[in-house]
Scaffold this motif. Structure first.
Motif, mmCIF file in Angstrom:
data_model
loop_
_atom_site.group_PDB
_atom_site.id
_atom_site.type_symbol
_atom_site.label_atom_id
_atom_site.label_comp_id
_atom_site.label_asym_id
_atom_site.label_seq_id
_atom_site.Cartn_x
_atom_site.Cartn_y
_atom_site.Cartn_z
ATOM 1 N N CYS A 235 -9.835 -29.303 27.407
ATOM 2 C CA CYS A 235 -8.565 -29.284 28.142
ATOM 3 C C CYS A 235 -8.372 -27.982 28.923
ATOM 4 O O CYS A 235 -7.595 -27.941 29.879
ATOM 5 C CB CYS A 235 -7.379 -29.440 27.187
ATOM 6 S SG CYS A 235 -7.632 -30.618 25.844
ATOM 7 N N CYS B 236 -8.179 -27.197 32.768
ATOM 8 C CA CYS B 236 -6.974 -27.534 33.544
ATOM 9 C C CYS B 236 -5.676 -27.013 32.919
ATOM 10 O O CYS B 236 -4.634 -27.033 33.566
ATOM 11 C CB CYS B 236 -6.860 -29.042 33.712
ATOM 12 S SG CYS B 236 -8.196 -29.767 34.675
ATOM 13 N N HIS B 237 -5.725 -26.606 31.648
ATOM 14 C CA HIS B 237 -4.504 -26.131 30.978
ATOM 15 C C HIS B 237 -4.652 -24.740 30.371
ATOM 16 O O HIS B 237 -3.755 -24.258 29.691
ATOM 17 C CB HIS B 237 -4.082 -27.116 29.874
ATOM 18 C CG HIS B 237 -3.695 -28.477 30.387
ATOM 19 N ND1 HIS B 237 -2.627 -28.675 31.224
ATOM 20 C CD2 HIS B 237 -4.239 -29.705 30.187
ATOM 21 C CE1 HIS B 237 -2.523 -29.979 31.511
ATOM 22 N NE2 HIS B 237 -3.491 -30.622 30.906
HETATM 23 C C1 HEC Z 1 -9.038 -32.290 35.200
HETATM 24 C C2 HEC Z 1 -7.892 -31.577 34.745
HETATM 25 C C3 HEC Z 1 -7.268 -31.906 33.398
HETATM 26 C C4 HEC Z 1 -7.879 -31.890 32.177
HETATM 27 C C5 HEC Z 1 -9.328 -31.590 31.832
HETATM 28 C C6 HEC Z 1 -6.823 -32.177 31.217
HETATM 29 N N1 HEC Z 1 -5.624 -32.363 31.863
HETATM 30 FE FE1 HEC Z 1 -3.821 -32.739 31.005
HETATM 31 N N2 HEC Z 1 -2.998 -32.962 32.822
HETATM 32 C C7 HEC Z 1 -3.653 -32.800 34.022
HETATM 33 C C8 HEC Z 1 -2.773 -33.232 35.096
HETATM 34 C C9 HEC Z 1 -3.095 -33.214 36.591
HETATM 35 C C10 HEC Z 1 -1.576 -33.673 34.490
HETATM 36 C C11 HEC Z 1 -0.358 -34.269 35.169
HETATM 37 C C12 HEC Z 1 -0.493 -35.804 35.121
HETATM 38 C C13 HEC Z 1 0.654 -36.559 35.741
HETATM 39 O O1 HEC Z 1 0.972 -36.343 36.920
HETATM 40 O O2 HEC Z 1 1.243 -37.400 35.013
HETATM 41 C C14 HEC Z 1 -1.760 -33.495 33.055
HETATM 42 C C15 HEC Z 1 -0.800 -33.809 32.120
HETATM 43 C C16 HEC Z 1 -0.959 -33.678 30.768
HETATM 44 C C17 HEC Z 1 0.065 -34.006 29.777
HETATM 45 C C18 HEC Z 1 1.443 -34.593 30.068
HETATM 46 C C19 HEC Z 1 2.499 -33.542 30.084
HETATM 47 C C20 HEC Z 1 2.635 -32.783 31.391
HETATM 48 O O3 HEC Z 1 2.557 -31.547 31.318
HETATM 49 O O4 HEC Z 1 2.844 -33.402 32.460
HETATM 50 C C21 HEC Z 1 -0.466 -33.742 28.545
HETATM 51 C C22 HEC Z 1 0.214 -33.902 27.204
HETATM 52 C C23 HEC Z 1 -1.815 -33.262 28.769
HETATM 53 N N3 HEC Z 1 -2.091 -33.225 30.132
HETATM 54 C C24 HEC Z 1 -2.686 -32.906 27.763
HETATM 55 C C25 HEC Z 1 -4.035 -32.675 27.968
HETATM 56 C C26 HEC Z 1 -4.978 -32.509 26.886
HETATM 57 C C27 HEC Z 1 -4.640 -32.509 25.408
HETATM 58 C C28 HEC Z 1 -6.206 -32.368 27.471
HETATM 59 C C29 HEC Z 1 -7.540 -32.240 26.778
HETATM 60 C C30 HEC Z 1 -7.882 -33.266 25.818
HETATM 61 C C31 HEC Z 1 -6.021 -32.409 28.916
HETATM 62 N N4 HEC Z 1 -4.688 -32.602 29.175
HETATM 63 C C32 HEC Z 1 -7.024 -32.251 29.857
HETATM 64 C C33 HEC Z 1 -4.916 -32.312 34.200
HETATM 65 C C34 HEC Z 1 -5.859 -32.221 33.200
#
Ligand code: HEC
Length: 195
Positions: A147, A150-151
């Motif tokens: 994760c 991106c986070h």
């Molecule tokens: C390639 C980039 C990417 C990766 C890798 C990624 N995310 Fe995200 N994540 C995003 C994006 C873009 C959004 C916004 C999605 C939307 O518009 O609903 C998001 C949204 C979320 C949200 C919803 C809450 C919010 O802040 O809008 C959660 C919970 C979340 N991610 C958890 C995770 C977790 C846990 C992992 C790893 C297992 C992960 N993400 C990996 C890009 C990523």
């Protein structure tokens, strides 16, 4: 061998029927276990749907392509699975990327409980609560290494160039700076018996 395969298919068909069954017949007060199980099945299914497309897009076009894809597809995927399961499925967080995922008052309380439990060193477990005619299911979402691209921390885990794409799509983004093992948010599912 043949018998093994038939048996496997039979189990799969049975399992699929269970998953696609629209509404649990249990009453909220008596059968929390049923909802616990259904909640776990649903989050596993939604997570698989999101994660598999995400991994594919990352492989094809890197973080910026994957982020653009998430921007278009994440909520529709969750919404269409909500319809299939006749339940309102959400991901909620204190530090949202998409403003639609900002926690409501009930979710805020649960997120704070999980955060406190984590600080105390407890293991975070899913919860089933009854709210009038509805049953609520909550499950913690944790950050892992995957994760972080991106986070995680900008300039360290997330390339600056990729973050410009994220910031363009989500100008108010708060979902960065996380470390491995931290609480990122919750799955929040409302089963509405009056549906
Ligand atoms: C390639 C980039 C990417 C990766 C890798 C990624 N995310 Fe995200 N994540 C995003 C994006 C873009 C959004 C916004 C999605 C939307 O518009 O609903 C998001 C949204 C979320 C949200 C919803 C809450 C919010 O802040 O809008 C959660 C919970 C979340 N991610 C958890 C995770 C977790 C846990 C992992 C790893 C297992 C992960 N993400 C990996 C890009 C990523």
């Amino acid at each position: 061998m043949k018998i093994g395969i038939s048996l496997f298919l039979l189990v799969m068909i049975f399992a699929c029927n269970q998953v696609s069954e629209n509404k649990p017949t249990a009453t909220p007060e008596t059968d929390k276990d049923v909802f616990m199980e259904r909640g776990q099945e649903i989050t596993a299914e939604v997570f698989t749907a999101l994660a598999s497309t995400l991994r594919k897009k990352l492989k094809e076009g890197g973080v910026s392509a994957a982020v653009q894809y998430c921007n278009l597809a994440a909520l529709p995927i969750v919404d269409s699975l909500s319809e299939i399961h006749n339940a309102k499925i959400r991901r909620a967080t204190l530090n949202e990327r998409n403003p639609a995922n900002r926690s409501n008052a009930d979710e805020l309380k649960i997120l704070n409980e999980y955060q406190n439990a984590k600080t105390m060193g407890s293991i975070l477990e899913s919860k089933v609560l009854v709210d009038g005619e509805s049953v609520l299911y909550y499950q913690p979402i944790m950050i892992n290494n995957f994760c972080l691209q991106c986070h995680g921390v900008i300039g360290k885990d997330i390339a600056e160039i990729d973050y410009t794409v994220i910031k363009e799509l989500y100008p108010g983004d708060k979902a960065v700076g996380y470390k491995d093992g931290e609480l990122r948010g919750i799955w929040s599912i409302r089963f509405d018996n009056s549906n």
